[in-house]
Design a protein around this motif. Structure first.
Motif, short mmCIF file in Angstrom:
data_model
loop_
_atom_site.label_atom_id
_atom_site.label_comp_id
_atom_site.label_asym_id
_atom_site.label_seq_id
_atom_site.Cartn_x
_atom_site.Cartn_y
_atom_site.Cartn_z
N PHE A 21 -23.60 -46.46 26.97
CA PHE A 21 -22.78 -46.73 25.77
C PHE A 21 -20.90 -46.74 26.08
O PHE A 21 -20.36 -47.43 25.58
CB PHE A 21 -22.84 -45.64 24.51
N GLY A 22 -20.98 -45.72 27.04
CA GLY A 22 -19.56 -45.61 27.44
C GLY A 22 -18.41 -45.07 26.27
O GLY A 22 -18.97 -44.42 25.61
N THR A 23 -17.19 -45.56 26.43
CA THR A 23 -16.13 -45.35 25.41
C THR A 23 -15.94 -46.43 24.58
O THR A 23 -15.74 -47.56 24.99
CB THR A 23 -15.05 -44.63 25.98
N ARG A 24 -16.23 -46.61 23.17
CA ARG A 24 -16.16 -47.77 22.43
C ARG A 24 -15.29 -47.72 21.09
O ARG A 24 -14.96 -46.57 20.88
CB ARG A 24 -17.58 -48.18 21.89
N PHE A 25 -15.01 -48.45 20.69
CA PHE A 25 -14.27 -48.52 19.47
C PHE A 25 -15.02 -49.54 18.37
O PHE A 25 -15.82 -50.19 18.69
CB PHE A 25 -12.82 -48.83 19.34
N THR A 26 -14.89 -49.16 16.92
CA THR A 26 -15.42 -49.79 15.82
C THR A 26 -14.31 -50.04 14.77
O THR A 26 -13.31 -49.40 14.83
CB THR A 26 -16.46 -49.47 15.34
N VAL A 27 -14.53 -51.17 14.05
CA VAL A 27 -13.44 -51.44 12.93
C VAL A 27 -14.11 -51.87 11.53
O VAL A 27 -15.02 -52.62 11.33
CB VAL A 27 -12.55 -52.76 13.16
N PHE A 28 -13.62 -50.97 10.57
CA PHE A 28 -14.41 -50.79 9.20
C PHE A 28 -13.47 -51.43 8.48
O PHE A 28 -12.31 -51.14 8.50
CB PHE A 28 -14.74 -49.46 8.86
N ALA A 29 -13.83 -52.32 7.82
CA ALA A 29 -12.85 -52.97 6.53
C ALA A 29 -13.34 -52.86 5.26
O ALA A 29 -14.45 -52.90 4.99
CB ALA A 29 -12.88 -54.48 6.81
N ASP A 30 -12.29 -52.02 4.68
CA ASP A 30 -12.59 -51.80 3.26
C ASP A 30 -12.46 -52.80 2.46
O ASP A 30 -11.35 -53.23 1.82
CB ASP A 30 -11.72 -50.58 2.69
N ALA B 122 -17.15 -54.23 10.40
CA ALA B 122 -18.16 -53.59 9.40
C ALA B 122 -17.46 -53.84 7.91
O ALA B 122 -16.27 -53.22 7.73
CB ALA B 122 -18.30 -52.17 9.63
N CYS B 123 -18.06 -54.75 7.15
CA CYS B 123 -17.07 -55.19 5.98
C CYS B 123 -17.82 -54.21 4.85
O CYS B 123 -18.90 -54.61 4.40
CB CYS B 123 -17.41 -56.61 5.72
N MET B 124 -17.08 -53.22 4.54
CA MET B 124 -17.73 -52.29 3.30
C MET B 124 -17.44 -52.83 2.05
O MET B 124 -16.30 -52.65 1.58
CB MET B 124 -17.07 -50.91 3.84
N VAL B 125 -18.21 -53.43 1.35
CA VAL B 125 -18.13 -54.20 0.12
C VAL B 125 -18.26 -53.39 -1.11
O VAL B 125 -19.26 -52.58 -1.21
CB VAL B 125 -18.93 -55.38 0.31
N ASP B 126 -17.48 -53.47 -2.03
CA ASP B 126 -17.60 -52.78 -3.21
C ASP B 126 -18.38 -53.79 -4.45
O ASP B 126 -18.41 -55.13 -4.01
CB ASP B 126 -16.56 -51.95 -3.82
N TYR B 127 -18.44 -53.24 -5.56
CA TYR B 127 -19.08 -54.05 -6.72
C TYR B 127 -18.30 -55.13 -7.01
O TYR B 127 -18.98 -56.34 -7.19
CB TYR B 127 -19.40 -53.05 -8.02
N PRO B 128 -16.86 -55.30 -7.28
CA PRO B 128 -16.20 -56.28 -7.59
C PRO B 128 -16.56 -57.56 -6.66
O PRO B 128 -16.55 -58.63 -7.06
CB PRO B 128 -14.99 -56.12 -8.02
N VAL B 129 -16.51 -57.10 -5.41
CA VAL B 129 -16.63 -58.14 -4.19
C VAL B 129 -18.05 -58.51 -4.34
O VAL B 129 -18.25 -60.01 -4.11
CB VAL B 129 -16.10 -57.51 -2.95
N ALA B 130 -18.94 -57.74 -4.26
CA ALA B 130 -20.24 -58.21 -4.11
C ALA B 130 -20.94 -59.14 -5.45
O ALA B 130 -21.84 -59.79 -5.27
CB ALA B 130 -21.32 -57.17 -3.96
N THR B 131 -20.24 -58.97 -6.50
CA THR B 131 -20.49 -59.79 -7.56
C THR B 131 -19.59 -60.98 -7.95
O THR B 131 -19.68 -61.55 -9.11
CB THR B 131 -20.69 -59.01 -8.86
N ASP B 132 -18.93 -61.09 -6.97
CA ASP B 132 -17.89 -62.39 -7.08
C ASP B 132 -18.30 -63.57 -6.05
O ASP B 132 -18.47 -63.48 -4.90
CB ASP B 132 -16.48 -62.14 -6.59
#
Length: 327
Positions: free
Chosen positions: A20-29, A68-78
């Motif tokens: 796996f090595g050393t990695r990075f990830t990006v989470f978008a709220d 990683a697109c972390m989606v909330d209710y207003p976004v998921a229902t638009d």
């Protein structure tokens, strides 16, 4: 009662495969817009800043970075926001996850306990009902059940992991090491560290926070002690003795973030977890991007950071790659 992550055993800590090595990830709220300085209001559901998301995604995709697109209710229902994100995940590596903003996510109980904007403070049945409603909305909108979760305001609680596991989630990313939200009724992560761990069927991927400076050996204990001294943290930061640096372009200068990456890599942290809020892509929606100059700095921060990862040989990891490595 303030939620604090339990003390970890060695068996709980994730040991990443050597390959796996050393990695990075990006989470978008990925969330609605609201005034961060005003009381939270369920009527704030606008998602106009989503128009800027395709361009931001293009910048990341050109560098081979999954979101990683972390989606909330207003976004998921638009429908318009769903259409935008459906095109984002066509890159084959980005993925839709879940973010629970309890104050805009039904069902709404007749009464709520103090601190109920932190979902983990809700009664178990209420937190479960909101999670189920949001998970169902995301699955319907995108045709796939989400596998990763983040609590809005980092508000996990004692029931959260078990509820997530029951719904089929694999990953949580709600722990923000070094931060204490208890004065506002939220959780206390001041003594948590940035390493991934397993708990109740869920793998926790904390947002990466690193202590830098000549006294960084004191870490969270020293930082918490300095908080009890008037201006103590500021004095130590200005003297380059101890600073708390989160890996985000929001209120974190790039020079400090680069130092934090050097410390994290040097100390053997194998997965660096970075984040940002989608409303920051348009000036005026968050305290971090108020005008065009702030937005320019925001994008420049990512350019420099991704250049640094490339120089160090730290590759991006998608949610799918992370889950595969965990298995």
């Amino acid at each position: 009662m303030t939620y604090r992550p339990p003390r970890l055993t060695d068996a709980q800590r994730v040991v990443w495969p050597e390959e796996f090595g050393t990695r990075f990830t990006v989470f978008a709220d990925v969330e609605e817009e609201f005034d961060w300085n005003a009381p939270l209001d369920r009527r704030n559901r606008a998602t106009t800043a989503m128009v800027a998301f395709p361009e931001a995604h293009r910048r990341f995709a050109e560098r081979g970075v999954a979101l990683a697109c972390m989606v909330d209710y207003p976004v998921a229902t638009d429908p318009a926001a769903v259409a935008i994100l459906s095109r984002v995940v066509e890159d084959g590596r980005s993925e839709i996850g879940t973010q629970l903003h309890a104050w805009v996510n039904p069902p709404f109980p007749d009464s709520a306990p103090p601190g109920s904007s932190y979902a983990g403070n809700l009664p178990r049945a209420s937190e479960a009902a909101k999670l189920e409603t949001l998970t169902r909305a995301i699955t319907t909108a995108f045709g796939r059940a989400p596998r990763a979760y983040r609590a809005g305001r980092y508000g996990i609680g004692p029931n959260s992991f078990a509820l997530l596991a029951r719904l089929g989630y694999r990953i949580d990313s709600s722990v923000r090491p070094g931060y204490d939200y208890s004065a506002d009724g939220g959780p206390d992560f001041s003594m948590a560290d940035a390493g991934a761990y397993r708990a109740e069927g869920i793998v926790e991927l904390p947002l990466t926070t690193v202590f830098t400076g000549g006294a960084r050996w004191g870490g969270a204990h020293l930082y918490r002690a300095l908080g009890r001294i008037p201006k103590g943290r500021g004095l130590f930061a200005r003297a380059h003795l101890l600073s708390r640096i989160a890996l985000t372009p929001e209120d974190m200068p790039i020079a400090d973030a680069l130092e934090a990456v050097a410390v994290a890599a040097g100390e053997g942290l194998r997965l660096l977890n970075l984040s940002f809020h989608s409303p920051s892509l348009v000036p005026g929606h968050t305290p971090y991007v108020r005008d065009a100059a702030d937005l320019k700095r925001f994008h420049a921060w990512w350019t420099v950071m991704l250049d640094e990862f490339e120089r160090r040989g730290i590759r991006n990891a998608s949610l799918d790659e992370i889950i595969s490595a965990l298995e």
